[in-house]
Design a protein around this motif. Structure first.
Motif, short mmCIF file in Angstrom:
data_model
loop_
_atom_site.label_atom_id
_atom_site.label_comp_id
_atom_site.label_asym_id
_atom_site.label_seq_id
_atom_site.Cartn_x
_atom_site.Cartn_y
_atom_site.Cartn_z
N SER A 185 74.91 -39.58 -101.87
CA SER A 185 73.77 -40.36 -102.54
C SER A 185 73.09 -41.23 -101.23
O SER A 185 72.24 -41.79 -101.75
N SER A 186 73.70 -41.48 -100.28
CA SER A 186 73.36 -42.08 -98.93
C SER A 186 72.32 -41.28 -98.37
O SER A 186 71.86 -42.26 -97.20
N LYS A 187 72.20 -40.20 -98.58
CA LYS A 187 71.05 -39.34 -97.71
C LYS A 187 69.67 -39.57 -97.99
O LYS A 187 69.24 -39.80 -99.08
N GLY A 188 68.86 -39.15 -97.04
CA GLY A 188 67.23 -39.09 -97.40
C GLY A 188 66.70 -40.33 -96.85
O GLY A 188 67.46 -41.09 -96.07
N ASN A 189 65.36 -40.44 -97.10
CA ASN A 189 64.52 -41.44 -96.82
C ASN A 189 64.57 -42.74 -97.40
O ASN A 189 65.29 -42.76 -98.58
N SER B 147 65.43 -39.34 -90.87
CA SER B 147 64.96 -39.47 -92.42
C SER B 147 63.54 -40.05 -92.40
O SER B 147 62.70 -39.95 -93.40
N ASP B 148 63.50 -41.11 -91.98
CA ASP B 148 62.15 -42.00 -91.84
C ASP B 148 61.44 -42.11 -90.38
O ASP B 148 62.40 -42.33 -89.42
N SER B 149 60.48 -41.78 -90.36
CA SER B 149 59.71 -41.92 -88.89
C SER B 149 58.32 -42.84 -89.05
O SER B 149 57.92 -42.99 -89.94
N ARG B 150 58.18 -43.20 -87.84
CA ARG B 150 56.80 -43.96 -87.58
C ARG B 150 55.80 -43.22 -87.10
O ARG B 150 56.17 -42.21 -86.17
N PRO B 151 54.64 -43.58 -87.05
CA PRO B 151 53.49 -42.58 -86.38
C PRO B 151 53.72 -42.26 -84.65
O PRO B 151 53.67 -41.29 -84.72
N GLN B 152 54.16 -43.55 -84.31
CA GLN B 152 54.36 -43.14 -82.85
C GLN B 152 55.54 -41.77 -82.58
O GLN B 152 55.32 -41.18 -81.62
N HIS B 153 56.26 -41.94 -83.33
CA HIS B 153 57.37 -40.83 -83.24
C HIS B 153 56.92 -39.44 -83.53
O HIS B 153 57.04 -38.51 -82.94
#
Lengths: 336, 336
Positions: A185-189, B147-153
């Motif tokens: 459940s902790s996975k993902g964005n 899992s989450d990225s920003r534009p610069q990445h």
């Protein structure tokens, strides 16, 4: 019942559209009236090619066509006499019960959302798409209506998808999986992490996270995702068959023996890959608006159009919009 | 050159891992030293099955194994004597030049990122994965490190991906496409919309947005996306072959004739689907860390392991890390 069909939408419009629409009428023994929307003269010309006498159809003229490349919001404002706007207007005024279009998807979605209005309680209408699995079909929602979504929207998608899976795909108590990059459940964005606990207490038959490999494996009847991910996965999935075809052609080259062999294999492959062609899937409904808009693939064949029109009839019969409204209000009451 | 191989990582470890490692040594005529990391006794047992005499290998003992289901960050802290931690330590101390593992992907990525450290200028290391196209291979990055990225990445991923595509995939001036849900620059979610203008002025050979269908079509050499989307697409792509296999088995059923026919087709399909198996793709490098960690599929076969080890050698020869550092600093200077 009256089902409108955008005769001008699609790469092979009006040729394949009219043909597919008439096939649906024949197959259904005129159970409903087919309303062909588009340029009168072009439609009549197509109709004259078929034995359309005795079939339950009518034609509503629309002089303009929204082309595939046009910017949706601009096009629906400027082309008030386009088949998409005219057809959606009939839909809005309840002169037809459903509207099927293989034309400009963005314009069709925008017109439907703006003109039909949302089902009570629905924050974001969403597109759902049937996808093949190893032993059947699943339903991916949202496959492209919304680029950015919030956790509450994913719950709504889950409700709408479950109703479609139950009523149309005949799945009892359909399972709902959150498309993610790991099982925990902790996975993902951020979106996936925040959606998980909401889905757990939604009352849906939530089976947790599923991964990309679980779509075809059929691990969930309803595959939940935001419209950005869903649209990328959908278009990727749709490219599998054409890619196989291109590879086969490259393999066979100009060699007649190899070509014959590939032809023989083609028959079996068609059976093995049943459901992999969007033609058989009945189109992608936009759920959560007042009405039954069904979106077709731009390169829809007559077979694809026939299946979409018949699917529209089924959706009207099941009153999917009403069921969505009831389910959403039930869950909202529960949350209060 | 010394290349470490996690003998304990993967569903068929150490059996297939040792076998594949030795195959790589044979095929390369002992050009490098293979360092097998794992339980001494188990590795020796596998080695005894092969004619390993004269091959340029050594064994480094690691008494523990991080299992597939373990939580990465916990596992690498608690299992200090695991093959992943021991191997990454050799890597960090420059006793080996690369480290290949088909074990717990999360643990391998976490150990590599934490222990090796990032290449100067890189904010986020990313995993790149070769994917088949109609006429070759493209490189999707990030396929799951973030899992989450920003534009610069995404710009960084583009730089790292372009270097891999140029050096390893031999693409001259590789094209870079942003995976999105429409062609226009205004399309997509917030991340895609914000990344587009940065990519335009990055100096990369940016060809704009590409859609899901364009991956297999080979519209870009480097397919840019955040790790959430990339991982879902990757696992979905990896499921195509197994899905075909399952469908074929279901088609053939117990029918010997159909089974024989399916067998005949299998040979041709293998040719047609060349590149669709991850086994031939040389694994997924984690780019942007100091070193050459290559991630293998959990169910890696000996062939897959062989190709990963040979790919590791190639990456060390091309000094990918140094090239990334130089490119990033060039683009940073340009931006200032």
């Amino acid at each position: 019942m009256r089902i409108a069909l955008d005769a001008m939408g699609g790469d092979d419009a009006p040729l394949k559209i009219v043909e597919g629409g008439l096939q649906a009428l024949k197959e259904s023994d005129n159970r409903f009236e087919l309303v062909l929307v588009g340029r009168n003269d072009e439609i009549e010309k197509e109709l004259s090619k078929h034995s359309a006498a005795g079939l339950n159809y009518s034609v509503v003229n629309a002089s303009e066509v929204i082309e595939m490349h046009e910017t949706p919001n601009v096009a629906i404002k400027q082309k008030r006499d386009s088949s998409i706007v005219i057809g959606t207007n009939l839909h809005k005024e309840r002169k037809v019960d459903a509207f099927v279009s293989a034309g400009n998807t963005g314009a069709f979605m925008a017109a439907s959302t703006l003109m039909l209005g949302r089902v009570k309680g629905v924050g974001r209408p969403a597109v759902g798409t049937p996808l093949p699995t190893v032993n059947g079909t699943c339903f991916m929602i949202d496959s492209g209506a919304n680029s950015d979504s919030r956790p509450q929207h994913l719950v709504e998608f889950g409700i709408m998808g479950s109703i479609y899976a139950k009523e149309i795909m005949k799945k009892d108590n359909p399972t709902v999986g959150l498309l993610n990059i790991g099982e925990e459940s902790s996975k993902g964005n951020e979106l996936a992490q925040a959606s998980y606990p909401l889905l757990e207490k939604s009352g849906l038959n939530f089976v947790g996270n599923i991964e990309g490999r679980d779509i075809f494996a059929g691990k969930a009847d309803v595959v939940l995702c935001d419209g950005f991910v869903g649209n990328i996965v959908l278009k990727f999935a749709e490219s599998i068959l054409p890619t196989l075809r291109t590879r086969f052609r490259a393999y066979a080259g100009g060699n007649p023996l190899k070509l014959a062999w590939a032809g023989l294999m083609g028959k079996t492959l068609k059976k093995v890959l049943k459901g992999f062609s969007y033609e058989t899937q009945g189109g992608a409904p936009l759920l959560g608006v007042n009405g039954v808009p069904i979106i077709g693939h731009g390169s829809s064949s007559a077979l694809a159009v026939k299946n979409m029109v018949l699917r529209a009839e089924e959706m009207v019969n099941h009153d999917i919009g009403k069921l969505i409204e009831n389910s959403i209000s039930k869950i909202e009451n529960k949350a209060e």
